[in-house]
Structures are given as structure tokens and as C-alpha cells.
Scaffold this motif. Structure first.
Motif, PDB file in Angstrom:
ATOM      1  N   VAL A 109     -10.617   4.452  -5.864  1.00  0.00           N
ATOM      2  CA  VAL A 109      -9.898   3.490  -6.757  1.00  0.00           C
ATOM      3  C   VAL A 109      -8.409   2.861  -6.057  1.00  0.00           C
ATOM      4  O   VAL A 109      -8.289   1.630  -6.198  1.00  0.00           O
ATOM      5  CB  VAL A 109      -9.195   4.283  -8.173  1.00  0.00           C
ATOM      6  CG1 VAL A 109      -8.370   3.277  -8.764  1.00  0.00           C
ATOM      7  CG2 VAL A 109     -10.508   4.738  -8.906  1.00  0.00           C
ATOM      8  N   LEU A 145      -9.633   0.103  -3.668  1.00  0.00           N
ATOM      9  CA  LEU A 145     -10.359  -1.203  -4.290  1.00  0.00           C
ATOM     10  C   LEU A 145      -9.073  -1.900  -4.902  1.00  0.00           C
ATOM     11  O   LEU A 145      -9.212  -3.040  -5.318  1.00  0.00           O
ATOM     12  CB  LEU A 145     -11.344  -0.602  -5.462  1.00  0.00           C
ATOM     13  CG  LEU A 145     -12.822  -0.286  -4.816  1.00  0.00           C
ATOM     14  CD1 LEU A 145     -13.547   0.491  -6.046  1.00  0.00           C
ATOM     15  CD2 LEU A 145     -13.572  -1.436  -4.370  1.00  0.00           C
ATOM     16  N   ALA A 146      -7.977  -1.162  -5.454  1.00  0.00           N
ATOM     17  CA  ALA A 146      -7.043  -1.881  -6.040  1.00  0.00           C
ATOM     18  C   ALA A 146      -6.153  -2.389  -5.025  1.00  0.00           C
ATOM     19  O   ALA A 146      -5.298  -3.484  -5.707  1.00  0.00           O
ATOM     20  CB  ALA A 146      -6.127  -0.924  -6.834  1.00  0.00           C
ATOM     21  N   ARG A 184      -7.260  -8.083 -11.546  1.00  0.00           N
ATOM     22  CA  ARG A 184      -7.691  -6.794 -11.635  1.00  0.00           C
ATOM     23  C   ARG A 184      -6.849  -5.885 -12.155  1.00  0.00           C
ATOM     24  O   ARG A 184      -5.566  -5.695 -11.851  1.00  0.00           O
ATOM     25  CB  ARG A 184      -8.244  -6.141 -10.238  1.00  0.00           C
ATOM     26  CG  ARG A 184      -7.328  -5.766  -9.205  1.00  0.00           C
ATOM     27  CD  ARG A 184      -6.484  -4.566  -9.188  1.00  0.00           C
ATOM     28  NE  ARG A 184      -5.531  -4.388  -8.416  1.00  0.00           N
ATOM     29  CZ  ARG A 184      -4.100  -4.372  -8.313  1.00  0.00           C
ATOM     30  NH1 ARG A 184      -3.924  -4.461  -9.755  1.00  0.00           N
ATOM     31  NH2 ARG A 184      -3.194  -4.176  -7.577  1.00  0.00           N
ATOM     32  N   VAL A 192      -5.562  -1.535 -13.115  1.00  0.00           N
ATOM     33  CA  VAL A 192      -5.715  -0.387 -12.613  1.00  0.00           C
ATOM     34  C   VAL A 192      -5.153   0.563 -13.881  1.00  0.00           C
ATOM     35  O   VAL A 192      -4.004   0.514 -14.162  1.00  0.00           O
ATOM     36  CB  VAL A 192      -5.133   0.016 -11.406  1.00  0.00           C
ATOM     37  CG1 VAL A 192      -5.585   1.419 -10.783  1.00  0.00           C
ATOM     38  CG2 VAL A 192      -5.766  -1.192 -10.169  1.00  0.00           C
ATOM     39  N   LEU A 222     -10.248  -1.081 -13.242  1.00  0.00           N
ATOM     40  CA  LEU A 222     -10.371   0.299 -12.661  1.00  0.00           C
ATOM     41  C   LEU A 222      -9.643   1.411 -13.089  1.00  0.00           C
ATOM     42  O   LEU A 222      -8.529   1.318 -13.415  1.00  0.00           O
ATOM     43  CB  LEU A 222      -9.795  -0.085 -11.091  1.00  0.00           C
ATOM     44  CG  LEU A 222     -10.111  -0.982 -10.312  1.00  0.00           C
ATOM     45  CD1 LEU A 222      -9.433  -1.271  -9.056  1.00  0.00           C
ATOM     46  CD2 LEU A 222     -11.991  -0.962  -9.712  1.00  0.00           C
ATOM     47  N   ASP A 230      -9.004   5.572 -13.548  1.00  0.00           N
ATOM     48  CA  ASP A 230      -9.269   6.842 -12.872  1.00  0.00           C
ATOM     49  C   ASP A 230      -9.005   7.944 -13.779  1.00  0.00           C
ATOM     50  O   ASP A 230      -8.012   8.164 -14.364  1.00  0.00           O
ATOM     51  CB  ASP A 230      -8.077   6.973 -11.886  1.00  0.00           C
ATOM     52  CG  ASP A 230      -8.452   8.147 -10.887  1.00  0.00           C
ATOM     53  OD1 ASP A 230      -9.400   8.837 -10.975  1.00  0.00           O
ATOM     54  OD2 ASP A 230      -7.476   7.969  -9.609  1.00  0.00           O
ATOM     55  N   LEU A 271     -15.264  -0.092 -12.967  1.00  0.00           N
ATOM     56  CA  LEU A 271     -15.501   1.198 -12.104  1.00  0.00           C
ATOM     57  C   LEU A 271     -14.618   2.044 -13.027  1.00  0.00           C
ATOM     58  O   LEU A 271     -13.490   2.045 -12.981  1.00  0.00           O
ATOM     59  CB  LEU A 271     -14.965   0.928 -10.841  1.00  0.00           C
ATOM     60  CG  LEU A 271     -15.259   2.380 -10.081  1.00  0.00           C
ATOM     61  CD1 LEU A 271     -15.777   2.001  -8.570  1.00  0.00           C
ATOM     62  CD2 LEU A 271     -13.843   2.903  -9.808  1.00  0.00           C
TER      63      LEU A 271
END
Length: 263
Positions: free
Chosen positions: A49, A52-53, A82, A84, A163, A165, A194
Motif C-alpha cells: 500500500v 502504491l501510494a 488516489r 489512502v 487504497l 489497508d 485495492l
């Protein structure tokens, strides 16, 4: 030109100090696809993560957003493209819930009126089921309630890539299902997502694609029914898994058994 909501990691290796936490990992987040990442503690899920961030540098390989190296994308532009949700939902100061969620609008405020921001924040509060807490300091909330605040902030950001987590880790089953339903709705509308998960049942129910990580490498990838098999999961988690098929629905369920297996 690549779609603005295509985020790709190409054979990346990530190191934290002297430890290699990811090695030769690839994943592509594409419009209309919900990708779930599963694996035991320490398998590299959060590091993926972070990479990708753009918050965690890669040692080998590259991460690109719409065909452009993510490292070359300005931070403010990343925030518009994006969003997160990390595992840590703590807030250092006594901000009200409304103000924390509105922070998700920071990168786009020059592109929207204050009225637009207010309505977007209220909609996010409603979707995360926390509007009743809007004026309450975040520090007075439970862990699950703080997780819903973090999710509302992600929703308010309105980005084409999300994203998350372990977003359901602190949630009761109702709010976990509602959260995954909200993510699914945005993916069906063209977003890419994701989601790092520990709940294999929710993963099977909601994921289009699954990435199984183990000790920083890819153990399996593909559709849930092909990636999440008893054999794969037993090898990854070190416990025996059994598959059961419901007679009425034909749906297969994976159940972990209290039996350890050799890794």
C-alpha cells in the motif's frame, strides 16, 4: 493514453532498512476492479500500500499512475488521483469529526466551492454512518468509530483510485459489510480499489481479483476461487484449511482448522 485510474506496480522490490519486505511484486489496479490483498502478518501488505501510494520508495521496479512514474507526480496531484486509508486512525489533536473528514477535500478545494465541499462531507458522513458524531472530537470515539471517520475522509477525497489497508479490522460485521459495499459501488462506477484484508470470507464475497502475499512475495494471484484455495492458504498461513460447499447455494466456504501444518 492510459486511464487516469490505472495504478501499476511493476516487479517492485521494497526495503525497510536492511530488510527486504517486498520482492518482485506486480499488481495493476484498473477501472472497475476491486483487488483484495491477503496474507499473514509481516507478509508485506502494508508495504505494498505504501509503495502504491508513493509514500514508500521502491528499490527495484517502478510504480506508475496513468503511465507516469508515480515518483514524478506532484504530491498534491497524487492526492487528487488516489486516496489512502491506513491502519493508523489516530488524530493528534482534538479535531471534530466533521473537520477531519473535510481534510479529505484539501487537495481539491481550489476546484470546488465551499458549498460543494460541505455537501460532499455530509454525504461521506452519512455513508460511513457517523453523521451523529460530526461535532464530537475524534479522540472521544471508539476504535471502530475512528476507522469509519478515516473511511469517510477517503470518500470525501473522491479520487478514481482508492487504497485501503485493513479498513474492516476494527469494525463490527454490519459496518464491515457496509464499507465493502461502498467500495464496491465506487468500483462499479469506474474507480479502481485495492483493499488489504484479513477476513477471507469478505474477500471471497467482494473481490474481483486477489493477491496473496507471503514473506514479501506473491504466493498466488487471480480470481477469488482460484487464488484462495485450501492448498494455497494452508501453505501461506501454516494452518489447515478445509472447503465446504453449501448444498442450497453451491457457494464454497473456506474454514481454518485448529491444526498446524509444516511451512
Amino acid at each position: 493514453m492510459s486511464s487516469p485510474n490505472v495504478l501499476t506496480a511493476n516487479r517492485i522490490t521494497v526495503q525497510r532498512g536492511s530488510n527486504t519486505v517486498l520482492q518482485d511484486v506486480s499488481v495493476a489496479l484498473t477501472p472497475g476492479t476491486l483487488t483484495c490483498v491477503v496474507g499473514p502478518n509481516g507478509s508485506g501488505k502494508s508495504s505494498l500500500v505504501g509503495a502504491l501510494a508513493g509514500d514508500l520508495p521502491v528499490t527495484v521496479g517502478d510504480v506508475s499512475l496513468a503511465g507516469e512514474l508515480l515518483a514524478n507526480v506532484a504530491i498534491a496531484d497524487r492526492a487528487r488521483r488516489r486516496a489512502v486509508m491506513t491502519q493508523d486512525h489516530s488524530v493528534a489533536f482534538g479535531f471534530a469529526v466533521y473537520d477531519v473528514v473535510r481534510m479529505g477535500r484539501y487537495a481539491t478545494r481550489s476546484h470546488a466551492t465551499d458549498t460543494d465541499d460541505h455537501e460532499i462531507v455530509l454525504a461521506a458522513l452519512d455513508e460511513a454512518d457517523i453523521r451523529e458524531f460530526a461535532s464530537r472530537p475524534v479522540q472521544q470515539l471508539s476504535g471502530g468509530e475512528r476507522a469509519r471517520v478515516a473511511f469517510a475522509r477517503l470518500l470525501a477525497q473522491q479520487t478514481p483510485v482508492m487504497l485501503l489497508d485493513e479498513p474492516t479490522a476494527a469494525l463490527d460485521i454490519r459496518h464491515a459489510i457496509e464499507l465493502m459495499g461502498s467500495v464496491r459501488s465506487r468500483v462499479d462506477g469506474g474507480a479502481a480499489a485495492l483493499v488489504v484484508m484479513h477476513d477471507l470470507t469478505l474477500t471471497r464475497q467482494w473481490a474481483d481479483e486477489v493477491l496473496v502475499l507471503n514473506q514479501g512475495t506473491v504466493a498466488a494471484t487471480g480470481r477469488p476461487d482460484t487464488a484462495l484455495t485450501a492448498e494455497t492458504l494452508s501453505g501461506v498461513y501454516g494452518v489447515a484449511f478445509s472447503e465446504f460447499t453449501e448444498q442450497t447455494t453451491g457457494q464454497t466456504t473456506l474454514v481454518a482448522q485448529p491444526t498446524f501444518v509444516a511451512s
